[in-house]
Write an enzyme that holds these catalytic residues in place. Structure first.
Site, short mmCIF file in Angstrom:
data_model
loop_
_atom_site.label_atom_id
_atom_site.label_comp_id
_atom_site.label_asym_id
_atom_site.label_seq_id
_atom_site.Cartn_x
_atom_site.Cartn_y
_atom_site.Cartn_z
N LYS A 11 0.82 -1.21 0.00
CA LYS A 11 0.00 0.00 0.00
C LYS A 11 0.86 1.28 0.00
O LYS A 11 2.07 1.23 0.28
CB LYS A 11 -0.93 -0.03 1.22
CG LYS A 11 -1.98 -1.16 1.15
CD LYS A 11 -2.97 -1.06 2.32
CE LYS A 11 -4.05 -2.13 2.24
NZ LYS A 11 -5.06 -1.97 3.33
N HIS A 117 -2.23 -5.41 1.52
CA HIS A 117 -3.54 -6.04 1.31
C HIS A 117 -3.30 -7.48 0.90
O HIS A 117 -2.32 -7.78 0.22
CB HIS A 117 -4.31 -5.32 0.18
CG HIS A 117 -5.47 -6.12 -0.32
ND1 HIS A 117 -6.72 -6.07 0.28
CD2 HIS A 117 -5.59 -7.05 -1.32
CE1 HIS A 117 -7.54 -6.90 -0.35
NE2 HIS A 117 -6.87 -7.51 -1.32
N GLU A 128 -9.93 -10.19 -7.64
CA GLU A 128 -8.92 -9.14 -7.43
C GLU A 128 -7.76 -9.26 -8.42
O GLU A 128 -7.26 -8.25 -8.93
CB GLU A 128 -8.43 -9.18 -5.98
CG GLU A 128 -9.52 -8.74 -5.01
CD GLU A 128 -9.17 -8.91 -3.54
OE1 GLU A 128 -10.01 -8.58 -2.70
OE2 GLU A 128 -8.03 -9.36 -3.23
P1 ADP Z 1 -8.07 -6.63 5.70
O1 ADP Z 1 -7.24 -5.70 4.83
O2 ADP Z 1 -7.27 -7.14 6.87
O3 ADP Z 1 -8.71 -7.74 4.92
P2 ADP Z 1 -10.71 -5.37 5.82
O4 ADP Z 1 -11.02 -6.14 4.57
O5 ADP Z 1 -11.63 -5.50 6.98
O6 ADP Z 1 -9.23 -5.75 6.36
O7 ADP Z 1 -10.59 -3.82 5.49
C1 ADP Z 1 -9.98 -3.39 4.28
C2 ADP Z 1 -9.06 -2.23 4.60
O8 ADP Z 1 -9.84 -1.12 5.07
C3 ADP Z 1 -8.05 -2.47 5.72
O9 ADP Z 1 -6.89 -3.16 5.30
C4 ADP Z 1 -7.74 -1.05 6.16
O10 ADP Z 1 -6.83 -0.41 5.25
C5 ADP Z 1 -9.10 -0.39 6.04
N1 ADP Z 1 -9.83 -0.42 7.30
C6 ADP Z 1 -10.43 -1.49 7.89
N2 ADP Z 1 -11.00 -1.17 9.05
C7 ADP Z 1 -10.77 0.16 9.22
C8 ADP Z 1 -11.11 1.11 10.23
N3 ADP Z 1 -11.81 0.75 11.32
N4 ADP Z 1 -10.70 2.39 10.07
C9 ADP Z 1 -10.01 2.78 8.98
N5 ADP Z 1 -9.64 1.93 7.97
C10 ADP Z 1 -10.02 0.64 8.10
MG MG Z 2 -10.19 -7.67 3.46
#
Ligand code: ADP
Ligand code: MG
Length: 139
Positions: A11, A117, A128
């Site tokens: 990222k 990610h 994706e």
């Molecule tokens: P992951 O990347 O671990 O799969 P998610 O799919 O839940 O997590 O969320 C996608 C992305 O959104 C996260 O990697 C992060 O960059 C952002 N994100 C998730 N939760 C939050 C939050 N509470 N506040 C701000 N950004 C968030």
């Molecule tokens: Mg995710």
């Protein structure tokens, strides 16, 4: 368990901190192959499309702003059980909860600016990968 492919992003926070090589080294050290890779700078619209599944979440705007704020490295990773293994190498979404030695523990700044990610399932990995790569770019 068969050989899988998954989609990974380094990222904008991590590219800005010059961590591309360090992050890729973690994957290669685990025997994971990089079968496609490019550096891109997403438009706001491309980030919105990629994260469409999160469009109703309160952090969606902040997330799309961040993902289009600078360059990313997008990759396809290949290896045994790589979808789950990549999630383990990445660590928890919030670096405060991430296990020692994981990419997010080592390199993430916050729950939003969290360095990497990784796809969470075979179906999302396929979608994706296709969002960023065509068949001729996978080796
Ligand atoms: P992951 O990347 O671990 O799969 P998610 O799919 O839940 O997590 O969320 C996608 C992305 O959104 C996260 O990697 C992060 O960059 C952002 N994100 C998730 N939760 C939050 C939050 N509470 N506040 C701000 N950004 C968030
Ligand atoms: Mg995710």
């Amino acid at each position: 368990m068969a050989i899988q492919r998954t989609f990974s992003i380094i990222k904008p926070d991590a590219t800005k901190k010059n961590l591309i090589g360090k992050i890729i080294a973690h994957f290669e050290a685990e025997g994971i192959r990089i079968c496609a890779m490019k550096k891109i700078h997403m438009t706001r619209g491309q980030a919105e499309g990629f994260y469409a599944v999160h469009s109703e979440r309160p952090f969606f705007g902040e997330l799309c702003d961040f993902m289009s704020s600078g360059p990313c490295v997008v990759m396809v990773l290949e290896g045994e059980n790589v979808i789950l293994r990549n999630r383990e190498i990445m660590g928890a979404t919030n670096p405060a909860d991430a296990a020692e030695g994981t990419l997010r523990k080592l390199y993430a700044d916050s729950i939003g600016n969290n360095a990497v990610h990784g796809s969470d399932a075979p179906e999302t990995a396929a979608v994706e990968i296709n969002y960023f790569f065509n068949a001729f770019e996978l080796h």
